[in-house]
Design an enzyme around this catalytic site. Sequence first.
Site, mmCIF file in Angstrom:
data_model
loop_
_atom_site.group_PDB
_atom_site.id
_atom_site.type_symbol
_atom_site.label_atom_id
_atom_site.label_comp_id
_atom_site.label_asym_id
_atom_site.label_seq_id
_atom_site.Cartn_x
_atom_site.Cartn_y
_atom_site.Cartn_z
ATOM 1 N N TYR A 194 1.134 -2.429 0.943
ATOM 2 C CA TYR A 194 2.365 -3.040 1.539
ATOM 3 C C TYR A 194 2.584 -2.540 2.820
ATOM 4 O O TYR A 194 2.582 -1.196 3.018
ATOM 5 C CB TYR A 194 3.554 -2.652 0.689
ATOM 6 C CG TYR A 194 4.954 -3.169 1.161
ATOM 7 C CD1 TYR A 194 5.839 -2.506 1.786
ATOM 8 C CD2 TYR A 194 5.289 -4.604 1.057
ATOM 9 C CE1 TYR A 194 7.182 -2.887 2.085
ATOM 10 C CE2 TYR A 194 6.408 -5.208 1.669
ATOM 11 C CZ TYR A 194 7.399 -4.241 2.091
ATOM 12 O OH TYR A 194 8.628 -5.023 2.618
ATOM 13 N N ASP B 32 -1.660 2.450 8.712
ATOM 14 C CA ASP B 32 -0.443 2.399 8.261
ATOM 15 C C ASP B 32 0.181 3.815 7.726
ATOM 16 O O ASP B 32 0.113 4.107 6.761
ATOM 17 C CB ASP B 32 -0.068 1.186 7.513
ATOM 18 C CG ASP B 32 1.461 1.090 7.276
ATOM 19 O OD1 ASP B 32 1.802 0.248 6.478
ATOM 20 O OD2 ASP B 32 2.233 2.070 7.586
ATOM 21 N N LYS C 234 9.991 6.178 8.570
ATOM 22 C CA LYS C 234 10.473 6.971 7.473
ATOM 23 C C LYS C 234 10.777 8.572 8.332
ATOM 24 O O LYS C 234 11.634 8.639 8.805
ATOM 25 C CB LYS C 234 9.616 7.163 6.334
ATOM 26 C CG LYS C 234 9.557 5.727 5.478
ATOM 27 C CD LYS C 234 8.709 5.703 4.278
ATOM 28 C CE LYS C 234 8.399 4.391 3.913
ATOM 29 N NZ LYS C 234 9.207 3.739 3.209
HETATM 30 P P1 KE4 Z 1 10.213 -0.853 6.322
HETATM 31 O O1 KE4 Z 1 10.174 -2.120 7.179
HETATM 32 O O2 KE4 Z 1 10.831 -0.944 4.992
HETATM 33 O O3 KE4 Z 1 11.004 0.374 7.182
HETATM 34 O O4 KE4 Z 1 8.615 -0.343 6.462
HETATM 35 C C1 KE4 Z 1 7.806 -1.200 5.694
HETATM 36 C C2 KE4 Z 1 6.623 -0.464 5.006
HETATM 37 C C3 KE4 Z 1 5.615 -0.177 6.111
HETATM 38 N N1 KE4 Z 1 4.581 0.504 5.478
HETATM 39 C C4 KE4 Z 1 4.347 1.121 4.337
HETATM 40 C C5 KE4 Z 1 3.087 2.262 4.031
HETATM 41 C C6 KE4 Z 1 5.602 1.267 3.770
HETATM 42 O O5 KE4 Z 1 5.317 2.112 2.610
HETATM 43 C C7 KE4 Z 1 6.537 0.497 4.021
HETATM 44 C C8 KE4 Z 1 8.090 0.572 3.289
HETATM 45 N N2 KE4 Z 1 7.988 1.428 1.916
HETATM 46 C C9 KE4 Z 1 8.845 0.862 1.052
HETATM 47 C C10 KE4 Z 1 8.667 1.659 -0.318
HETATM 48 N N3 KE4 Z 1 7.578 1.223 -1.050
HETATM 49 C C11 KE4 Z 1 10.207 0.835 1.182
HETATM 50 C C12 KE4 Z 1 11.271 0.416 0.208
HETATM 51 C C13 KE4 Z 1 11.934 -0.946 0.402
HETATM 52 O O6 KE4 Z 1 10.997 -1.948 0.758
HETATM 53 O O7 KE4 Z 1 12.971 -0.828 0.253
#
Ligand code: KE4
Length: 426
Positions: free
Chosen positions: A144, A239, A267
Site C-alpha cells: 500500500y 516507498d 511517519k
Molecule cells: P499516508 O498518506 O497515510 O500518510 O501514507 C500512505 C502510506 C504510504 N506508504 C506506506 C508504505 C504506508 O504504510 C502508508 C500508510 N500506512 C498506513 C498503515 N498501514 C496508514 C494507516 C491509515 O491508513 O490510517
Amino acid sequence: MNRSGSTELIQRAQQSIPGGVNSPVRAFKGVGGDPIFFDRGQGAYLFDVDNNRYIDYVASWGPMILGHGHQPTVDAVIHQAQQALGFGAPTEGEINLAETIIEYVPGIEKVRMVNSGTEATMSAIRLARGYTGRHMIIKFTGCYHGHSDSLLVKAGSGVLTLGIPNSPGVPPAVAEYTLSLPFNNLDAVAKALAEYKDQVACVIIEPVAGNMGCIPPLPGYLEGLREMTAQAGTLLIFDEVMTGFRLSPGGAQAYYGISPDLTTLGKIVGGGLPVGAFGGRADIMSHIAPDGPVYQAGTLSGNPLAVAAGLTMLEHLTPQVYQAIDQATTRLAAGLAERAAGHGHRIATNHVCGMFGLFFDVDAAHHFEHVANSNTDKFNRFFHAMLDEGVYLAPSAFETGFISASHTPDIIDQTLAAADRAFAKI
Ligand code: KE4
C-alpha cells in the site's frame, strides 16, 4: 474492561464523519467491534477516554518510534508554536531537516517535503513518469502506498482490509497503467519488464512490506529488482514511508545496502505530525518545479511545526535506540511464537527492527497469498483477547506491529504474559 466512553463516542462520531473515523482502518471493520477513542499517550502506553491503559503496538502507525510524549519533540513543537504556526514561505528549519534526511538516507541527494505519504508517492510517480517519458508503473499486490488513483489497484492496507480490490472512483484508464505483481517474485518482474519493455516508468515497492502484515524481502529480491530496473531504464522507488528511519537511521535501503533512484518518506520524518517527503538522485529531482517542468506543490509543505517535530525526533535516533528496539522486536516475535505453540496454535512470525507480524495457521508468510490464506478470524479473536488484556495491536490482520524505544524488557514481558492468557482463550 469498561469502554462505554468509546462506544458512546463512535455513535456520535458516525453522525458527522464517514464511518465515524478519518481513516478507514481505525474503524475496526477488519477485526469487528467498536474502535477505541484515545485521550493521551506516554512512552509505550496509551490511555483511552475511559482511562483504560494499553501497551501500544500501533504507535500512530509508525511515527512514535521514541514512544508517546517524547519530551524534546513536544518541547520543540511548543517552542515553534510560540514563534509562529506557519508562513507559507521558506524557513531555515526546512533546510536543516532536508540536510539531515540527506545525511541519513543514502539514496537521497535532494528532497522535497510534503504533508503525507500519499502525497509523497503520488509526487514520486509523477516525477518518474515526467523524467522517463513513460506511463506504466509496477507495484506489488498487498503493498500500500497511499490512496492516489494510480496506486489503488489491489492496494494492501485499508482497501484490502475492507475487501475492495479496486476502489470505485478510480477510472479504468488510470488503473490500466498500473501492474500489480506478486511480492518476493523476481520472475514476475522479469516477465513484466520484458512484456512492457520501455513503457515502465517505475517500480514502486515497500522494501519491507508492512501493509499485509510484516513481510521482509527474501534474500536477493531487492538486489534483483535493482539490477532489472537499471537494465530496463525503469526507476526504482523505495516507498519507505513506514521503514524510513525505522529499520536503521538510513531506513531499509541502508539496512539492505540497496540504493533506489527515488525514496518516499513519512511517519517518523514528521515526528508524529503531518509530514511526507520524496527525494533521490539530484539529476532526477532537478525535474521538479520550480527547477524543472514536473509540477508539485503544497500550502503546508515544510510547515514549521511539523519540521520542528521531525527534525527533533531524527536527532534523537541514536545507535542505542536501534539496538534496544531490535532486541525488543526479536524477543517479542520469538516469545509470541513460543507461547502460541504452548497452546497448540500454529503461527508464523516475521520481524525486522521495530516491525513485526503474526499470521495464524500458516508456516510462512512471504507474499500476499500466504497472508490471505492465514486464519484472519483467529487473528481477530487474538486481537480482542489482547485488547481485554490491555495490549493494543493493529486492528487488522493486514497491518504491522510497531515497537518503540519505550518498549522496555519489562513491557515486553508484560505483553508476553498477556499473550499467554490470550492464546489460551482463542
Ligand atoms: P499516508 O498518506 O497515510 O500518510 O501514507 C500512505 C502510506 C504510504 N506508504 C506506506 C508504505 C504506508 O504504510 C502508508 C500508510 N500506512 C498506513 C498503515 N498501514 C496508514 C494507516 C491509515 O491508513 O490510517
